[in-house]
Enzyme design. Structure first.
Site, PDB file in Angstrom:
ATOM      1  N   TRP A 158      37.150  28.741  39.941  1.00  0.00           N
ATOM      2  CA  TRP A 158      38.143  27.849  40.532  1.00  0.00           C
ATOM      3  C   TRP A 158      37.714  26.388  40.462  1.00  0.00           C
ATOM      4  O   TRP A 158      37.528  25.749  41.497  1.00  0.00           O
ATOM      5  CB  TRP A 158      38.369  28.244  42.000  1.00  0.00           C
ATOM      6  N   ARG A 204      44.277  23.883  39.191  1.00  0.00           N
ATOM      7  CA  ARG A 204      42.976  24.203  38.615  1.00  0.00           C
ATOM      8  C   ARG A 204      42.684  23.269  37.463  1.00  0.00           C
ATOM      9  O   ARG A 204      43.581  22.974  36.654  1.00  0.00           O
ATOM     10  CB  ARG A 204      42.949  25.649  38.128  1.00  0.00           C
ATOM     11  N   GLN A 218      51.381  30.364  43.853  1.00  0.00           N
ATOM     12  CA  GLN A 218      50.911  31.670  44.301  1.00  0.00           C
ATOM     13  C   GLN A 218      51.699  32.098  45.532  1.00  0.00           C
ATOM     14  O   GLN A 218      52.331  31.277  46.203  1.00  0.00           O
ATOM     15  CB  GLN A 218      49.426  31.617  44.687  1.00  0.00           C
ATOM     16  N   ALA A 317      44.428  41.612  52.254  1.00  0.00           N
ATOM     17  CA  ALA A 317      44.915  40.342  51.729  1.00  0.00           C
ATOM     18  C   ALA A 317      45.240  40.542  50.258  1.00  0.00           C
ATOM     19  O   ALA A 317      44.687  41.430  49.609  1.00  0.00           O
ATOM     20  CB  ALA A 317      43.860  39.255  51.877  1.00  0.00           C
TER      21      ALA A 317
HETATM   22  N1  DAH Z   1      42.820  33.800  45.604  1.00  0.00           N
HETATM   23  C1  DAH Z   1      42.577  34.625  44.440  1.00  0.00           C
HETATM   24  C2  DAH Z   1      42.776  33.799  43.181  1.00  0.00           C
HETATM   25  O1  DAH Z   1      43.436  32.815  43.218  1.00  0.00           O
HETATM   26  C3  DAH Z   1      43.524  35.804  44.425  1.00  0.00           C
HETATM   27  C4  DAH Z   1      43.222  36.749  45.516  1.00  0.00           C
HETATM   28  C5  DAH Z   1      42.361  37.792  45.311  1.00  0.00           C
HETATM   29  C6  DAH Z   1      43.802  36.616  46.763  1.00  0.00           C
HETATM   30  C7  DAH Z   1      42.062  38.714  46.303  1.00  0.00           C
HETATM   31  C8  DAH Z   1      43.518  37.515  47.795  1.00  0.00           C
HETATM   32  C9  DAH Z   1      42.664  38.561  47.542  1.00  0.00           C
HETATM   33  O2  DAH Z   1      44.066  37.424  49.006  1.00  0.00           O
HETATM   34  O3  DAH Z   1      42.404  39.451  48.529  1.00  0.00           O
HETATM   35  O4  DAH Z   1      42.260  34.146  42.165  1.00  0.00           O
END
Ligand code: DAH
Length: 349
Positions: A158, A204, A218, A317
């Site tokens: 990230w 990003r 997202q 999540a």
């Molecule tokens: N935040 C992660 C991404 O942007 C995606 C993600 C993965 C969110 C696992 C979540 C999780 O809530 O449990 O790559």
């Protein structure tokens, strides 16, 4: 006497020539002031008559009055001609109300907006509350509190855009790389049970290609309660997939790693466009599965950091890329098309 009548004839000749080239009201009016006005050329001659011999005065006076009448008549004629010309040109550009109108383009929602709304509609029906959070985020929420400390290799996934400002001299600001920081913000200000869906833009710092953009949307999910298990995660996502892509859809969870969940999974939905093994399928390319999101069980350390008892509360999540889902749903093969602002692309949805 001759010289004065000559002078009158000269004034008349010059004035008529000048009048012929006056093309609008303003220059006609300027001409009138100069020739016939109170201190005009002809008026000057008429004023001078008083000093002449009686006989000469009569002749010059008659001549001057004749010239004055000629010029006044010419003035009227010129005004009329200019007025007619203006009218004719207005008629030429006039609106032809009998022409059919040009079609008015009807606006529509951006394809990413359409898909985001659909995603959220389904989660709202499943009991999730939609909330939003800041795009300019603190390092602490985007990384630290999600168990991604400085120098942790997971930060490589990230890379982002940073701001020079610091808050309290320690926590830098950045453009959030995902919507996961809202998990922390929401937990800090709410008590379980929690069920939220968080849409939002993320950024990003990366090279763009057909599947990567530096700005993306997202939708994050967070559910915290007593007794929440992986089965709830899978059941929720399965129901979501069926409402999005049609009945009978299957969801596959594959082992993966995200520092803020344990266990962590990648979530794929089975292909809705082919039986699952068609190498020519434009949606799954023969793999049979469509990667849609990351997910997992919220890490107990995060539950604890929020001030909840990790023995009592568990949660799941998930985070999905809206453009990703849109590409699959709409059959778009290059993510960069979404924000290139080409109406020929956008009008297709
Ligand atoms: N935040 C992660 C991404 O942007 C995606 C993600 C993965 C969110 C696992 C979540 C999780 O809530 O449990 O790559």
């Amino acid at each position: 006497m001759t010289s004065t009548t000559d002078r009158i004839a000269e004034i008349e000749r010059d004035a008529l020539a000048a009048l012929a080239s006056a093309e609008d009201d303003a220059s006609i009016e300027a001409w009138r002031t100069r020739v016939l006005g109170r201190s005009g050329e002809l008026t000057g001659v008429l004023r001078g008559i008083g000093g002449l011999e009686a006989e000469e005065r009569k002749a010059v006076g008659a001549e001057a009055n004749r010239a004055k009448q000629v010029l006044e008549a010419a003035l009227e004629a010129r005004r009329e001609a200019v007025r007619r010309a203006a009218l004719a040109s207005a008629e030429a550009d006039a609106l032809d109300v009998t022409l059919p109108g040009r079609p008015v383009g009807i606006g529509r929602l951006h394809p990413v907006t359409q898909v985001r709304r659909k995603i959220l509609d389904v989660f709202e029906r499943l009991g999730f509350q939609v909330i939003e959070g800041p795009e300019v985020e603190l390092d602490e929420y985007n990384f630290g509190a999600l168990r991604i400390p400085e120098h942790h290799p997971a930060r490589d996934m990230w890379d982002t855009f940073w701001f020079d400002e610091e808050v309290d001299g320690k926590t830098p600001l950045l453009l959030r790389t995902h919507t996961s920081p809202m998990q922390i913000r929401h937990m800090q200000s709410h008590e379980p049970p929690i069920r939220v869906a968080v849409p939002g833009k993320c950024y990003r710092y990366e090279a763009t290609d057909a599947t990567h953009e530096w700005m993306l949307e997202q939708v994050e999910l967070l559910a915290i309660d007593e007794g929440i298990s992986m089965a709830n995660l899978k059941g929720t996502l399965e129901e979501w997939a069926r409402q999005m892509f049609g009945p009978g859809r299957k969801v596959m969870l594959r082992n993966s790693y995200f520092p803020f969940v344990e266990p962590g999974v990648e979530v794929a939905v089975d292909c809705f466009a082919c039986p699952g093994d068609d190498p020519a399928c434009s949606v799954c390319r023969g793999s049979g599965w469509l990667e849609m999101m990351g997910a997992g069980m919220v890490h107990p350390e995060i539950i604890e950091a929020a001030g909840y008892d990790p023995e009592r509360y568990t949660g799941f999540a998930a985070g999905m890329g809206v453009e990703r889902v849109a590409m699959v749903m709409l059959g778009v093969s290059d993510i960069r098309d979404f924000h290139a602002n080409d109406p020929r692309f956008l009008a297709q949805f």
